[in-house]
Write an enzyme that holds these catalytic residues in place. Structure first.
Site, PDB file in Angstrom:
ATOM      1  N   ASP A 349      46.189  36.839  36.397  1.00  0.00           N
ATOM      2  CA  ASP A 349      45.898  38.143  36.992  1.00  0.00           C
ATOM      3  C   ASP A 349      44.948  38.915  36.075  1.00  0.00           C
ATOM      4  OD1 ASP A 349      46.563  40.376  38.897  1.00  0.00           O
ATOM      5  OD2 ASP A 349      47.356  41.263  37.055  1.00  0.00           O
ATOM      6  N   GLU A 386      41.443  35.372  37.783  1.00  0.00           N
ATOM      7  CA  GLU A 386      40.961  36.430  38.680  1.00  0.00           C
ATOM      8  C   GLU A 386      39.862  37.142  37.900  1.00  0.00           C
ATOM      9  OE1 GLU A 386      42.963  39.841  41.456  1.00  0.00           O
ATOM     10  OE2 GLU A 386      43.564  39.791  39.357  1.00  0.00           O
TER      11      GLU A 386
END
Length: 700
Positions: A349, A386
């Site tokens: 993330d 990401e």
């Protein structure tokens, strides 16, 4: 154990955390700036503090001590003494019980109270004030774990990247409504490997299950007070402990058993992990562990005013991975999940945050990337970033180092725009279909580095992308202000469910066309779980706080005639991808290699069967596109795969590009139930439809 010695033995600074050696437990915790660390021991329920023992040894900034005769199951926490000087970045407060950052098992949950803050919440001096209340009653505690599990016979599937097809899902949402799963196991780790789940994944043909965060996380106070929950789990409390809410029993092996069974079925497991921030929030947030242990070391602070946290993550704080001990904690966590749980990879993330070198911006040669790339365990796993955060220069798609794949939002956006009918999309769309070589073809990277997706947990599922033009997040309690305002979606005439069959049929066709595009593109396809049968969130594009039917898989819908038809279509697409190597090519194709006279390795045509001229490429009204890939098989024969796409409002007759080949139409998004059929010179493709055509030309 109710009686404890008056003091700890010296113990060892390594390994960090609580380690049982068969005779006792060694405790080690890092803090560069504390004056004293105390080990607090509790009763088995974690309610009563039974003893407080000082970690008297301090080696290489690690505080350590050994408790003889201690056993697994011992409940504990820490208290840290030191300066309370927020203006200098220090926030020590021994009144606050601190969770071991290396805790592998937790008991209890956060019980929200102002006592969890190191300062007096209502003070006019805010975080410069000091709170003397004991927070232990409101804190979860760490539990010593033996950490033994017999992995004998387990074999990682080790699916090659070029063969990988990812299925993103939430542990609870996947099975909460699955009636085939025993009621007590629905929504838990145990259910992940239930025969009905494995059968579903195998029937689709996906290779890799990617799970939303399962690290122990905190339920946000704001959400709880609003009657909502943190469903997605991007609010990490502990990087080594699995989230308790997903356990059907107290066994710490439930997740391990599930992963082992998935491996036996040939399915990999990837974890979505959150190392960019923690649940402690901004400088006004609570004190759970890192803030109380060494705020000035663990977090990035504003250089000229260290009272404040750097907030490149949008969550209030940012971990400082430029510090070797913080980086070590992250690397140790990753190795732990790889070794102790046999996970097959990680999706990071806000991966850009992890690659920030202190306050100097993103660096693909930062310590984080260097550590993972040289680690003999981690560099063999699937690593996905990401590639953005909200900090300066926070968009870094294509700039990660070799060995990493990246979520490609440009692929998502181009695909949605083309299929909703935006003008002038052919050049951008073609780039994305061909693996985004403009972004990734450097430093020996391969097409698999582009993780292609149309939908993900963050946003609307595919059914809603073709059913809503606006967001409908009213259930989130923020007056529909949260979530993206532009979904790049189209409702095809009616916002939400339509009464007329024609609109619903058109939506199904566009959905199938986008799924075909996803599976037939170069790169690594990621399918959002539930899209294969038309799962809906009723227009909600930010369901992070919806632990209910908005987010859960409706397996009755999956079992409907419509749901089964869509699943069969997706399974057929994946079967085609696996059958034809050209679709999942391991190398970039640039249209520079002539495989046979007049046939390039990749080429582009319009509906006339002619190569697109520069004028054609930039014609804003051009919505017909054919991508042809060609290879010479081992037997010497030529093989071609054509992805034929009609993004217009009308049917189009497509002429097949030369030369003449024996061609077969494998699948048509406008007529998914039809079988394969021979193709001669032309095919008729309905509006908003796509088809895959294969060709064969014998040698000579």
């Amino acid at each position: 154990m109710n009686r404890f010695p008056d003091r700890l033995e010296p113990g060892s600074p390594y390994p960090l955390g609580a380690s049982f050696d068969g005779l006792g437990v060694n405790f080690a915790v890092f803090s560069a700036n504390a004056d004293k660390i105390e080990l607090c021991l509790f009763d088995p329920q974690g309610r009563k503090e039974l003893a407080r023992l000082e970690l008297r040894e301090w080696t290489d900034e690690v505080w350590h001590g050994y408790l003889p005769n201690a056993r697994p199951g011992l409940v504990y926490g820490f208290r840290a003494h030191g300066r309370y000087e927020p203006e200098n970045g220090h926030r020590f407060n021994p009144n606050k019980l601190l969770l071991d950052p290396y805790a592998r098992k937790l008991t209890g949950h956060v019980r929200w109270t102002d006592a969890l803050h190191s300062y007096r919440v209502n003070s006019g001096r805010k975080d410069l004030s000091f709170d003397r209340r004991d927070s232990a009653a409101a804190m979860p505690k760490a539990v010593v774990e033996a950490g033994t599990f017999d992995w004998t016979g387990d074999v990682r599937p080790m699916v090659p990247w070029s063969d990988t097809i990812i299925y993103e899902a939430h542990v609870k949402g996947l099975t909460r409504l699955a009636e085939a799963v025993p009621k007590a196991e629905r929504g838990t780790y145990a259910a992940l490997s239930h025969p009905c789940v494995i059968a579903h994944l195998k029937q689709l043909g996906v290779t890799t299950l990617e799970l939303l965060p399962i690290h122990a996380f905190v339920q946000d106070r704001r959400l709880q007070e609003a009657g909502l929950v943190n469903y997605w789990g991007y609010n990490t409390l502990g990087f080594f402990a699995p989230e308790q809410r997903y356990q059907s029993t107290d066994s710490g092996d439930e997740l391990r058993i599930a992963i082992r069974r998935l491996h036996a079925a040939g399915i990999e497991v990837i974890l979505d992990v959150v190392y960019n921030h923690t649940a402690e929030g901004s400088e006004l947030g609570p004190t759970f562990n890192l803030r109380g242990l060494d705020n000035a070391t663990y977090y990035r602070l504003v250089e000229d005013n260290p009272r404040y946290c750097v907030n490149d993550t949008g969550t209030g704080n940012t971990l400082d991975l430029s510090h070797p001990r913080v980086l070590q904690m992250v690397a140790d966590s990753l190795r732990y999940w790889a070794d102790s749980y046999h996970v097959d990879g990680f999706r990071f993330d806000l991966g850009v945050t992890l690659g920030r070198d202190g306050n100097n911006g993103f660096d693909p040669r930062s310590g984080f990337f260097d550590v993972l790339r040289q680690d003999p365990v981690l560099n063999q796993l699937k690593l996905i970033s990401e590639p953005w955060d909200i900090g300066p220069g926070g968009y870094q798609l294509g700039n990660h180092p070799p060995g990493f794949a990246e979520w490609n939002d440009k692929y998502r956006d181009a695909t949605r725009r083309f299929w909703r009918g935006d003008p002038g999309m052919r050049p951008e769309f073609a780039n994305r279909l061909a693996g985004s070589a403009d972004l990734f073809d450097r430093r020996a990277r391969r097409p698999w580095a582009s993780v292609n997706f149309i939908t993900a947990h963050d946003g609307q599922p595919l059914r809603d992308v073709v059913s809503y033009e606006g967001k409908h997040n009213h259930a989130n309690g923020e007056e529909n202000r949260d979530g993206h305002s532009d979904n790049l979606s189209r409702n095809w005439g009616t916002e939400g469910p339509a009464d007329d069959a024609a609109t619903e049929a058109l939506r199904d066709r566009v959905s199938r066309s986008m799924l075909m595009t996803l599976i037939a593109s170069l790169g690594t396809p990621m399918l959002l779980g539930g899209d294969e049968f038309g799962r809906t969130q009723n227009g909600n594009n930010n369901a992070y706080c919806q632990d209910n039917a908005i987010s859960w898989f409706d397996w009755e819908q999956a079992g409907s005639e419509r749901g089964q038809a869509m699943q069969a279509f997706v399974a057929r697409l994946i079967e085609i991808r696996k059958t034809y190597p050209l679709i999942h090519a391991g190398n970039f194709l640039h249209g520079e290699v002539e495989v046979a006279p007049g046939m390039l390795d990749i080429d582009w045509f319009d509906e006339r069967g002619q190569n697109l001229s520069d004028e054609d490429w930039h014609n804003p009204d051009g919505r017909a596109l054919v991508m042809r890939r060609v290879r010479r098989r081992e037997d010497g024969d030529l093989e071609s795969v054509l992805l034929v796409m009609n993004g217009s409002e009308d049917p189009i007759t497509f002429h097949m590009p030369p030369p003449t080949m024996v061609r077969q139409l494998l699948i048509d998004s406008a007529d998914p139930a039809a079988g394969e059929r021979a193709v001669h010179e032309t095919i008729e493709l309905a509006a908003h439809a796509a088809a895959i055509v294969v060709g064969h030309k014998p040698v000579g």
